[in-house]
Design a protein around this motif. Structure first.
Motif, PDB file in Angstrom:
ATOM      1  N   HIS A  85      -9.334   3.329  -8.193  1.00 23.38           N
ATOM      2  CA  HIS A  85     -10.338   2.287  -8.418  1.00 23.38           C
ATOM      3  C   HIS A  85     -10.955   2.478  -9.804  1.00 23.38           C
ATOM      4  N   GLU A 113      -8.812  -2.777   2.457  1.00 19.86           N
ATOM      5  CA  GLU A 113     -10.233  -2.503   2.293  1.00 19.86           C
ATOM      6  C   GLU A 113     -10.877  -2.125   3.630  1.00 19.86           C
ATOM      7  N   ASN A 117      -1.840  -3.822  -6.170  1.00 23.39           N
ATOM      8  CA  ASN A 117      -2.702  -4.315  -5.091  1.00 23.39           C
ATOM      9  C   ASN A 117      -2.103  -5.534  -4.395  1.00 23.39           C
ATOM     10  N   ASP A 176     -11.643  -3.532  -3.986  1.00 25.20           N
ATOM     11  CA  ASP A 176     -10.967  -3.621  -5.288  1.00 25.20           C
ATOM     12  C   ASP A 176     -10.141  -2.374  -5.619  1.00 25.20           C
ATOM     13  N   CYS A 177      -9.752  -1.626  -4.593  1.00 25.13           N
ATOM     14  CA  CYS A 177      -8.880  -0.471  -4.831  1.00 25.13           C
ATOM     15  C   CYS A 177      -7.428  -0.921  -4.933  1.00 25.13           C
ATOM     16  N   TYR A 203      -4.654   6.124  -3.712  1.00 22.66           N
ATOM     17  CA  TYR A 203      -5.238   4.863  -4.163  1.00 22.66           C
ATOM     18  C   TYR A 203      -6.093   5.136  -5.388  1.00 22.66           C
TER      19      TYR A 203
END
Length: 671
Positions: free
Chosen positions: A343, A322, A311, A364-365, A341
């Protein structure tokens, strides 16, 4: 003789017995006891002879006599400075000097032996390792060298020097020498530390600071030993309250995998890799797509481009992804390729590979990237241009085309059933023409299990199953005429050579290599009669044998143990890669494909375009472009993660028939 010794022991006075017992007790205590005994004897000699010399020579005091006795004992040259007037004094000092020479030699010998013993102990590595965040490999065998090579490559971007600790019950010096023989040395970024001990005892794990390690690799070829070591390791870590360690191991049998998962149920970051299942998935993917082995070899190898979950980029800042669509960030990574991606969901990582281009990346990915190293990706906000209109005009809608396969399998092993099971969903059975022929020199009862599995309808399009035929040839199997007839009469499209189960890797490879050499002489004739190229894949156990067999011009080689150890090393650095690799190697989710350029863009009207532009072109089919192949001087070259500005392909100046054989390497959700 023994009778005389016993008789002397009985007749010996009590004071001599006690003195002898006292001396034996001190000598048996090692260096400390020996030095104490020697110092006591020296003190006694100095005092006794010093007092006698003072009494015999009234010209000196008691203190002077003791001092003179000490000097004669320490330095034989002192005797030369004595006068000859007092013969008693000279005799006494001569005795002291001779005793001193003897005691000095004894003391030197004791110290020398002690130092030699200490140096030997140091070479054996008995000291406790004071490290934090190091990688521990438990088990030293032939497979460790490929693991170490991968970990060394992975450490090139480290900001500080890290340690790899190897623990085994072998002698430390033997392990050190084996590393030197394989030219594995300490570098500026990494150093290797070997320790020897009983791997069932906690003392060895305390010595290597196991609880402070970043990751632990269990490296054993025997599943029973793997379970024993895992039980010892997990009990030690649980006692230390450390259950969050990344613990990775490789097992060879399915029942062992189930048992090991039970052992590791309290370790959320532990990963178990099932060798047969892993290699079967790889073979199933590779045998239907020529050249895929080169792509997988690079992704599983730290030498060039590999997969990272990150990230943050080179500048240490969070990627500003995001709320953006996946399509909008594809070309924002200038030196890496975004393939998806992931999460956190209920404490578990959920990955999205090759998602729909309009999917929104949430909070928060972390991005799943193909890059040349970790923490080097550069994110640049994509400027507004006419590129979308340009790529929309260039792009072509790709049609899903299930594959019709006539597969010839040469030889048999226990994992072949798994391989064909994973291959079946990718085969088009709707027309009823796809089939599998297994040819071998020995009858195998397990073939009925394979037939039952594949005839129950595991293929595409709601098929009734894939027909499996077994041909037994005996000694005629290793004849050129036999292979030639199998290829032509059965209209074969794909050939898979598997390593037969044998006593050792060399024996299995020998049988496969014999078939490869026979096949080399048959392929040209068979391709001419069939009017197409054959897709040929071979399984081998040893990497050295692969190098020898390059002369056969076979499309793909899969070296089992080598690729398994590479995956083991990658998962030890990032446990979540395990799920990503599983998705890429099975029909569920996204897979890697090598597709003709014409599936995505018109070759006739094609102008010179960059990798970045082609990324956008491919994206219109919800596929992710990760690289390309290029025909150059009659040989295919493979390039993953080229620069976005690269135009090594689609050059209109190249001949059309050559350009049409170029391929795109993509990750796609559909066949």
């Amino acid at each position: 003789m023994k009778f005389n010794d016993e008789k002397k022991q009985k007749e010996m006075p009590l004071w001599r017995k006690k003195t002898r017992y006292w001396m034996d007790e001190h000598i048996s205590k090692g260096l400390r006891g020996q030095v104490i005994l020697l110092v006591s004897f020296i003190t006694a000699v100095v005092l006794i002879f010093g007092l006698i010399s003072a009494v015999s020579n009234h010209a000196i005091s008691t203190g002077e006599g003791i001092w003179s006795s000490l000097m004669h004992l320490m330095d034989p040259g002192t005797l030369a400075g004595d006068g000859t007037s007092n013969r008693t004094f000279i005799v006494l000092m001569l005795i002291v000097t001779l005793v001193g020479i003897t005691l000095s030699s004894t003391l030197t010998s004791i110290i020398d032996n002690a130092l030699s013993h200490k140096m030997h102990e140091l070479r054996k590595g008995k000291s406790k390792i004071i490290e934090d965040g190091h990688t521990v490999i438990i088990g030293f065998n032939a497979g460790i060298f490929s693991i170490l090579n991968e970990l060394t490559e992975a450490a090139e971007n480290n900001t500080r020097k890290t340690a790899i600790v190897i623990a085994d019950d072998q002698d430390k010096e033997e392990m050190d020498q084996a590393l030197l023989n394989h030219e594995i040395f300490d570098t500026e970024k990494i150093r290797f530390i070997c320790r020897s001990g009983d791997l069932i005892q906690n003392s060895i794990y305390d010595q290597i600071s196991l609880e402070n390690s970043r990751s632990i690799i269990i490296n054993y070829e025997d599943d029973y030993e793997t379970m024993r070591i895992l039980l010892a390791v997990t009990e030690y870590l649980k006692a230390k309250g450390k259950t969050d360690q990344c613990l990775v191991t490789l097992v060879h049998e399915k029942p062992t995998e189930i048992a090991v998962r039970g052992i590791l149920k309290e370790f959320p970051n532990a990963r178990v890799l099932f060798l047969e299942g892993m290699l079967s998935k790889i073979l199933a993917q590779v045998c239907r797509q020529p050249g895929l082995s080169y792509v997988l070899a690079e992704l599983f190898d730290y030498a060039n481009s590999e997969i990272y979950i990150e990230n943050r980029g080179k500048n240490g800042k969070l990627f500003p992804v995001e709320g953006k669509t996946f399509a909008s960030v594809l070309n924002s990574f200038s030196n890496s390729v975004a393939i998806g991606y992931c999460h956190e969901e209920n404490g578990k990582l959920v990955s999205r590979l090759a998602p729909d281009q309009q999917e929104i990346i949430g909070k928060d990915c972390r991005m799943i990237l193909i890059a040349r190293d970790d923490r080097i990706s550069v994110f640049t906000e994509k400027s507004s241009t006419n590129e979308d209109n340009e790529t929309a005009a260039l792009s072509r809608h790709r049609e899903l085309k299930p594959t019709e396969i006539h597969l010839l399998v040469l030889n048999w092993n226990e994992s072949l059933t798994y391989t064909l099971k994973y291959l079946a969903p990718f085969i088009d059975c709707s027309c009823g023409r796809s089939r599998i022929i297994i040819a071998a020199d020995t009858d195998y009862p397990e073939i009925e299990q394979t037939r039952a599995l594949l005839n129950t309808g595991t293929g595409n399009s709601g098929s009734q199953g894939i027909p499996v035929e077994f041909k037994l040839f005996g000694k005629e199997f290793y004849r050129q005429e036999t292979i030639q007839e199998l290829l032509v009469r059965n209209d074969i499209t794909n050939v898979l050579l598997v390593c037969p189960d044998g006593d050792n890797a060399k024996t299995s490879d020998a049988a496969t290599m014999k078939l490869l050499l026979l096949l080399r002489d048959c392929v040209t004739t068979a391709e001419r009669k069939l009017g197409r190229e054959l897709i040929i894949t071979s399984e081998l156990n040893l990497a050295d044998d692969q190098k020898l067999m390059q002369i056969t011009d076979i499309n793909d080689f899969v070296v089992g143990n080598e690729i398994a150890n590479k995956i083991l090393a990658q998962v030890s650095n990032e446990p979540n890669l395990d799920e990503i690799f599983k998705e890429l190697l099975t029909e569920k989710g996204a897979e890697i494909y090598l597709r003709p350029v014409s599936d995505y863009i018109g070759i006739e009207s094609c102008k010179k375009v960059s990798f970045g532009t082609m990324t956008s072109v491919v994206m219109h089919n919800n596929d992710v472009l990760i690289g390309w192949t290029r025909l150059q001087n009659g040989k295919k070259t493979y390039e993953l993660n080229p620069l976005k500005s690269s135009t090594n392909i689609f050059d209109p100046e190249r001949e059309k028939d050559i350009r049409t054989r170029d391929e795109l390497i993509v990750i796609s959700q559909g066949i």
